[in-house]
Motif scaffolding. Structure first.
Motif, PDB file in Angstrom:
ATOM      1  N   PHE A  93      15.118  61.328  31.496  1.00 32.83           N
ATOM      2  CA  PHE A  93      13.744  61.461  31.915  1.00 32.83           C
ATOM      3  C   PHE A  93      12.834  60.854  30.862  1.00 32.83           C
ATOM      4  N   THR A  94      11.697  60.393  31.285  1.00 31.52           N
ATOM      5  CA  THR A  94      10.671  59.906  30.355  1.00 31.52           C
ATOM      6  C   THR A  94       9.425  60.741  30.532  1.00 31.52           C
ATOM      7  N   SER A  95       8.814  61.117  29.459  1.00 32.74           N
ATOM      8  CA  SER A  95       7.602  61.909  29.538  1.00 32.74           C
ATOM      9  C   SER A  95       6.464  61.084  30.112  1.00 32.74           C
ATOM     10  N   SER A  96       5.484  61.762  30.691  1.00 30.87           N
ATOM     11  CA  SER A  96       4.388  61.046  31.330  1.00 30.87           C
ATOM     12  C   SER A  96       3.548  60.290  30.324  1.00 30.87           C
ATOM     13  N   LEU A  97       3.501  60.775  29.102  1.00 29.11           N
ATOM     14  CA  LEU A  97       2.777  60.080  28.041  1.00 29.11           C
ATOM     15  C   LEU A  97       3.727  59.840  26.890  1.00 29.11           C
ATOM     16  N   THR A  98       3.940  58.598  26.548  1.00 29.54           N
ATOM     17  CA  THR A  98       4.796  58.304  25.399  1.00 29.54           C
ATOM     18  C   THR A  98       4.051  58.633  24.127  1.00 29.54           C
ATOM     19  N   HIS A  99       4.783  58.963  23.089  1.00 32.86           N
ATOM     20  CA  HIS A  99       4.159  59.304  21.816  1.00 32.86           C
ATOM     21  C   HIS A  99       5.007  58.763  20.692  1.00 32.86           C
ATOM     22  N   ASP A 100       4.404  58.803  19.520  1.00 31.84           N
ATOM     23  CA  ASP A 100       5.104  58.316  18.349  1.00 31.84           C
ATOM     24  C   ASP A 100       6.207  59.279  17.960  1.00 31.84           C
ATOM     25  N   SER A 101       7.157  58.753  17.230  1.00 30.10           N
ATOM     26  CA  SER A 101       8.334  59.540  16.869  1.00 30.10           C
ATOM     27  C   SER A 101       7.964  60.731  16.016  1.00 30.10           C
ATOM     28  N   SER A 102       8.602  61.856  16.308  1.00 31.98           N
ATOM     29  CA  SER A 102       8.350  63.054  15.525  1.00 31.98           C
ATOM     30  C   SER A 102       8.903  62.955  14.121  1.00 31.98           C
ATOM     31  N   ARG A 160      11.331  55.653  11.962  1.00 30.26           N
ATOM     32  CA  ARG A 160      12.270  56.622  12.513  1.00 30.26           C
ATOM     33  C   ARG A 160      13.539  56.631  11.684  1.00 30.26           C
ATOM     34  N   THR A 161      14.025  57.832  11.406  1.00 30.97           N
ATOM     35  CA  THR A 161      15.287  57.937  10.693  1.00 30.97           C
ATOM     36  C   THR A 161      16.463  57.713  11.632  1.00 30.97           C
ATOM     37  N   SER A 162      16.273  58.052  12.878  1.00 27.88           N
ATOM     38  CA  SER A 162      17.329  57.857  13.867  1.00 27.88           C
ATOM     39  C   SER A 162      16.687  57.692  15.218  1.00 27.88           C
ATOM     40  N   ASN A 163      17.290  56.864  16.018  1.00 27.21           N
ATOM     41  CA  ASN A 163      16.726  56.629  17.337  1.00 27.21           C
ATOM     42  C   ASN A 163      17.011  57.769  18.302  1.00 27.21           C
ATOM     43  N   HIS A 164      18.037  58.542  18.026  1.00 22.04           N
ATOM     44  CA  HIS A 164      18.443  59.578  18.959  1.00 22.04           C
ATOM     45  C   HIS A 164      18.673  60.878  18.210  1.00 22.04           C
ATOM     46  N   CYS A 224      10.007  50.751  23.832  1.00 24.58           N
ATOM     47  CA  CYS A 224       8.663  51.288  24.090  1.00 24.58           C
ATOM     48  C   CYS A 224       8.448  52.666  23.512  1.00 24.58           C
ATOM     49  N   LEU A 225       9.475  53.266  22.899  1.00 22.81           N
ATOM     50  CA  LEU A 225       9.394  54.581  22.270  1.00 22.81           C
ATOM     51  C   LEU A 225       9.081  55.695  23.247  1.00 22.81           C
ATOM     52  N   SER A 226       9.418  55.499  24.527  1.00 24.86           N
ATOM     53  CA  SER A 226       9.282  56.594  25.477  1.00 24.86           C
ATOM     54  C   SER A 226      10.294  57.678  25.144  1.00 24.86           C
ATOM     55  N   SER A 227       9.883  58.926  25.294  1.00 24.99           N
ATOM     56  CA  SER A 227      10.774  60.045  25.021  1.00 24.99           C
ATOM     57  C   SER A 227      11.728  60.207  26.202  1.00 24.99           C
ATOM     58  N   LEU A 228      13.029  60.140  25.942  1.00 22.36           N
ATOM     59  CA  LEU A 228      14.042  60.106  26.988  1.00 22.36           C
ATOM     60  C   LEU A 228      15.033  61.250  26.825  1.00 22.36           C
ATOM     61  N   ALA A 249      26.148  68.446  28.201  1.00 21.58           N
ATOM     62  CA  ALA A 249      25.314  68.413  27.004  1.00 21.58           C
ATOM     63  C   ALA A 249      24.306  67.276  27.110  1.00 21.58           C
ATOM     64  N   LEU A 250      23.027  67.603  26.949  1.00 23.56           N
ATOM     65  CA  LEU A 250      21.954  66.619  27.006  1.00 23.56           C
ATOM     66  C   LEU A 250      21.359  66.424  25.624  1.00 23.56           C
ATOM     67  N   THR A 251      20.820  65.290  25.402  1.00 23.48           N
ATOM     68  CA  THR A 251      20.130  65.000  24.139  1.00 23.48           C
ATOM     69  C   THR A 251      18.828  64.276  24.443  1.00 23.48           C
ATOM     70  N   THR A 252      17.942  64.287  23.488  1.00 22.85           N
ATOM     71  CA  THR A 252      16.639  63.639  23.630  1.00 22.85           C
ATOM     72  C   THR A 252      16.503  62.555  22.585  1.00 22.85           C
ATOM     73  N   GLY A 253      16.043  61.418  22.989  1.00 18.59           N
ATOM     74  CA  GLY A 253      15.844  60.312  22.057  1.00 18.59           C
ATOM     75  C   GLY A 253      14.687  59.446  22.487  1.00 18.59           C
ATOM     76  N   LEU A 254      14.486  58.369  21.775  1.00 18.87           N
ATOM     77  CA  LEU A 254      13.393  57.440  22.053  1.00 18.87           C
ATOM     78  C   LEU A 254      13.953  56.103  22.468  1.00 18.87           C
ATOM     79  N   CYS A 255      13.278  55.486  23.409  1.00 18.72           N
ATOM     80  CA  CYS A 255      13.662  54.133  23.801  1.00 18.72           C
ATOM     81  C   CYS A 255      13.463  53.201  22.618  1.00 18.72           C
ATOM     82  N   MET A 256      14.393  52.302  22.385  1.00 25.82           N
ATOM     83  CA  MET A 256      14.339  51.410  21.238  1.00 25.82           C
ATOM     84  C   MET A 256      13.285  50.322  21.381  1.00 25.82           C
TER      85      MET A 256
END
Length: 798
Positions: A401-410, A377-381, A95-99, A86-93
């Motif tokens: 993994f980190t996306s090639s372009l970081t973006h703000d939290s959804s 952000r309501t939750s980091n992950h 730089c906010l990179s999508s991980l 099971a994989l999940t997606t979150g943001l680095c606490m």
């Protein structure tokens, strides 16, 4: 796509053992995934037909030394289906990179900023702290022996490397609230001062320990109580040292992590920080704003080059450090709006003036118009997603993994993942100086003027009719309001063309002078008290809408158009509108401070009512009604339904004052303000206007009332027609040396009193105020129209 190497922390108390286990657990997991991929591939299935089924431990993916399992046939191991990961997606606490990472791991490391994110918080460990008593011991005692000093170093380093130890230090014993951090900043500053004066080596250890803690706080920061260690590190005076110091790169490493963690906090933590920052002493607040600005300059300088002609957005747009600094500075800007600590100009960044600001503005418009502040952000992950399976690619197992372009939290309602993939300074307009904002405004105006001129050109060709590329108004001096209103109303779609004025019966070509004169005469007549459109307060000298006027809404529409045209055509108007008007234009609420500026006497009376300690109802005998003058008669207007029967008491007096302020600025002038606002936005309603603060719009319209510096004005003056008779070009210095008349003029100007200087400035420029960008941008031209004669020009200012 870079592969993120997770750090799996086993339940071991030994730090060395943890590193050893994390190092060896990851390759084993990767080997298992690779084996499953090979086993499930067509080639592996084909080769399995010819495999020796009686051989043990040779099957791909089997653990080394695997024995024969029960239920096997003729010693052959039965094929078992590997469980999915099971994989999940979150943001680095930080730089906010999508991980993307497996749900089962307790922590992972970001490949962009190298911050270790502990999904499962590390267990709390009791340890030493630093209290006021210990600081007093450091001040009073002298550690002579090496062992004694080593104990101090060990304790300080141990505290600054521990989240729990540092968060529990420097406590003032008060409960954490929106207005109270629970920290004793006096003791914090005293501690740093002692360390700095005692040992540079120990301060270096403090900085290194702070960096280690920022790199791995040990938990996701989600509670206001988690922010204490950030505030303590932010107080370190060494971070505020000059960038030219030898340790500037080390300071930058700490600051980028500090700003990254602060900027990536959730909305609740940001609300706490804004309230705490708003209660900082002005000097400390200023220092922190300058620190963040200098860090931004430090990062931008890495992308600057004299060959490029300005920093390009392609270079700084993907820098998470600049984005983090901008978000952090936005918290201080919000605190400064809440409680004014420093002037808005302190947030301007000088180096931002040298970037390609118009391209930055274009990218901002294309990505979607929003001033993206801090990411809430309501939750980091996010929750787990069952994306891993036996058929998954190799890199999906225990790999983030980190996306090639970081973006703000959804989860931020103002920013979606599809927008703002590139950082722009227009998202954070407090960085932009008035010069940069005016450059954007003029660029936007010029672009719209070019569109209208192009439409006029094609209209001329297609419909074979002459269409003016400019908006030409033909005005009679004795009917200036009527002619202006009639022609503006009939040319509403042409207002974004360049403006030219013709006075009927007068020869002249408008090169800018006639336009300024038209603005001057029109504004003077519209704002004349005898005209009845505006009322003046004798004490403040500000004017406000006349709520009892008989003028139609078209007249106020014209006033709004004139203000918009003035900004559009870079013309300063001589008007006395209060700051509250410009706040209303940008949708900001008016407060008691605005009432103090507009109607000081009324504001003092309302404040006395609020401050009165006795019985308000018996002393003031007021009901919920407002009183205003209608052509000499006092008229009472209920502030709420049935307000004439509701007395003002100690319990509801704040509500009464709020309703009264709302009545003055909103309710009573709705009929006048709405057409005024419509006229203003009809001309100037572009995206560039959203970059301005209310006080900056006021500077655009009215100019600055700062003192007139004659020497500064002389330095920007331009001389036309002066020099030798053979028309050879001379420098300004040579002209001033050879032409005594020039020197006489400046001597006379300098010896005038302030009132006469303002009159002369009005004669030359049309306004007695200087441009918002300063006197250096004032056009002051002295022309010589011919050879010398016996005629003299006499200036008389009386």
């Amino acid at each position: 796509m870079p592969v993120l190497s997770p750090s799996v922390s086993p339940p071991s108390s030994s730090r060395q053992s943890n590193r050893h286990n994390r190092t060896h657990s990851f390759p084993a997991a990767i080997s298992q995934v690779i084996s499953r991929q090979l086993h499930s591939s067509p080639s592996s299935k084909k080769s399995s037909k010819h495999a020796d089924h009686s051989k043990e431990g040779t099957e791909m993916g089997s653990p080394p030394g695997a024995a024969e399992q029960p239920g096997s046939l003729n010693g052959q191991k039965l094929a078992t289906k590997e469980p999915s990961i099971a994989l999940t997606t979150g943001l680095c606490m930080c730089c906010l990179s999508s991980l993307r990472y497996p749900v089962s791991i307790p922590c992972f490391r970001c490949t962009v900023c190298q911050t270790t994110n502990d999904v499962t918080p590390l267990p709390s460990k009791p340890g030493p702290t630093i209290a006021s008593e210990y600081i007093d011991d450091l001040v009073n005692a002298e550690y002579v022996t090496e062992d004694a000093w080593k104990k101090v170093e060990d304790r300080v380093v141990g505290v600054f490397q521990s989240f729990d130890g540092l968060s529990s230090s420097f406590s003032n014993g008060k409960k954490l609230t929106f207005s109270e951090t629970g920290l004793d900043f006096g003791q914090i500053n005293k501690f740093y001062k002692v360390i700095l004066s005692s040992s540079q080596q120990l301060m270096g250890l403090v900085l290194k320990s702070s960096e280690i803690l920022l790199k791995r706080p040990g938990r996701i920061l989600s509670s206001p109580s988690d922010l204490k260690f950030l505030l303590i590190i932010l107080e370190n005076p060494v971070l505020y040292a000059a960038r030219s110091s030898q340790s500037s790169s080390h300071h930058s490493t700490i600051l980028k992590r500090l700003f990254g963690l602060i900027s990536s906090l959730n909305a609740n933590c940001h609300h706490y920080l804004v309230n705490w920052f708003a209660r900082l002493p002005a000097e400390s607040f200023r220092a922190k704003v300058e620190l963040i600005n200098s860090f931004t300059t430090h990062r931008l300088a890495k992308f600057s080059s004299s060959r490029n002609g300005g920093v390009k957005i392609e270079t700084y747009g993907a820098d998470w450090r600049i984005r983090a600094a901008a978000r952090t500075l936005s918290l201080f800007f919000a605190a400064n709006i809440q409680v004014s600590k420093v002037p808005t100009s302190l947030f301007y960044n000088t180096l931002v003036d040298y970037i390609d600001i118009t391209h930055d503005f274009d990218i901002w418009e294309k990505q979607g118009i929003s001033s993206a502040g801090p990411v809430f952000r309501t939750s980091n992950h996010a929750g787990p997603s069952q994306t891993g399976s036996s058929n998954s690619p190799v890199g999906t197992a225990k790999t983030a993994f980190t996306s090639s372009l970081t973006h703000d939290s959804s989860s931020n309602p103002a920013v979606t993942p599809s927008n703002f993939t590139t950082f722009t300074f227009c998202q954070y307009p407090f960085y932009l100086s008035m010069g940069s904002k005016i450059t954007i405004l003029e660029y936007d105006a010029r672009r719209q003027m070019e569109i209208k001129a192009r439409e006029a050109f094609f209209s001329t060709i297609n419909y074979k009719r002459i269409v003016q590329p400019h908006l030409v108004l033909k005005i009679r001096r004795n009917c200036i309001i009527e002619d202006s209103l009639r022609q503006i109303s009939s040319n509403e779609m042409e207002l974004k063309k360049g403006l030219k004025i013709e006075f009927i019966g007068e020869d002249g070509v408008d090169a800018g002078g006639l336009r300024k004169e038209w603005f001057l005469l029109l504004v003077r007549e519209m704002f004349d008290p005898l005209n009845g459109m505006f009322m003046y307060d004798d004490e403040s000298n500000y004017c406000w809408f006349n709520h009892s006027t008989f003028e139609t809404s078209d007249q106020y529409f014209l006033v709004g158009v004139v203000l918009g045209l003035a900004i559009y055509n870079s013309t300063i108007l001589d008007i006395h509108l209060p700051p509250a008007l410009f706040k209303k234009l940008l949708g900001c609420a008016c407060t008691m401070e605005d009432l103090i500026l507009l109607k000081p006497s009324l504001a003092r009376g309302l404040q006395q009512l609020l401050d009165y300690e006795g019985n308000v109802e018996e002393t003031f005998c007021r009901d919920f009604v407002a009183e205003h003058d209608v052509y000499g008669s006092i008229v009472q207007v209920p502030l709420i339904p049935g307000g004439e029967n509701k007395p003002v008491t100690n319990a509801n007096r704040q509500e009464f004052v709020n309703k009264y302020i709302q009545f003055i600025f909103d309710v009573s002038v709705t009929r006048q303000f709405q057409p005024f606002k419509r006229g203003f936005y009809h001309v100037i309603g572009g995206n560039a206007l959203t970059l301005f603060r209310p006080e900056e719009i006021e500077l655009l319209v009215r100019g600055s009332d700062e003192g007139l510096d004659v020497e500064a004005l002389r330095s920007v003056a331009v001389y036309d027609g002066w020099g030798n008779s053979n028309h050879t070009k001379m420098s300004i210095h040579e002209i001033e040396e050879t032409e005594p008349l020039i020197n006489w003029f400046w001597e006379c100007f300098a010896n005038m009193d302030t009132a006469d200087q303002r009159r002369l400035l009005t004669f030359v420029t049309g306004s007695d105020r200087i441009p918002a960008t300063g006197i250096a941008n004032l056009i002051f031209k002295i022309s010589k129209l011919g050879e010398d004669s016996e005629r003299y020009l006499l200036f008389n200012f009386k």
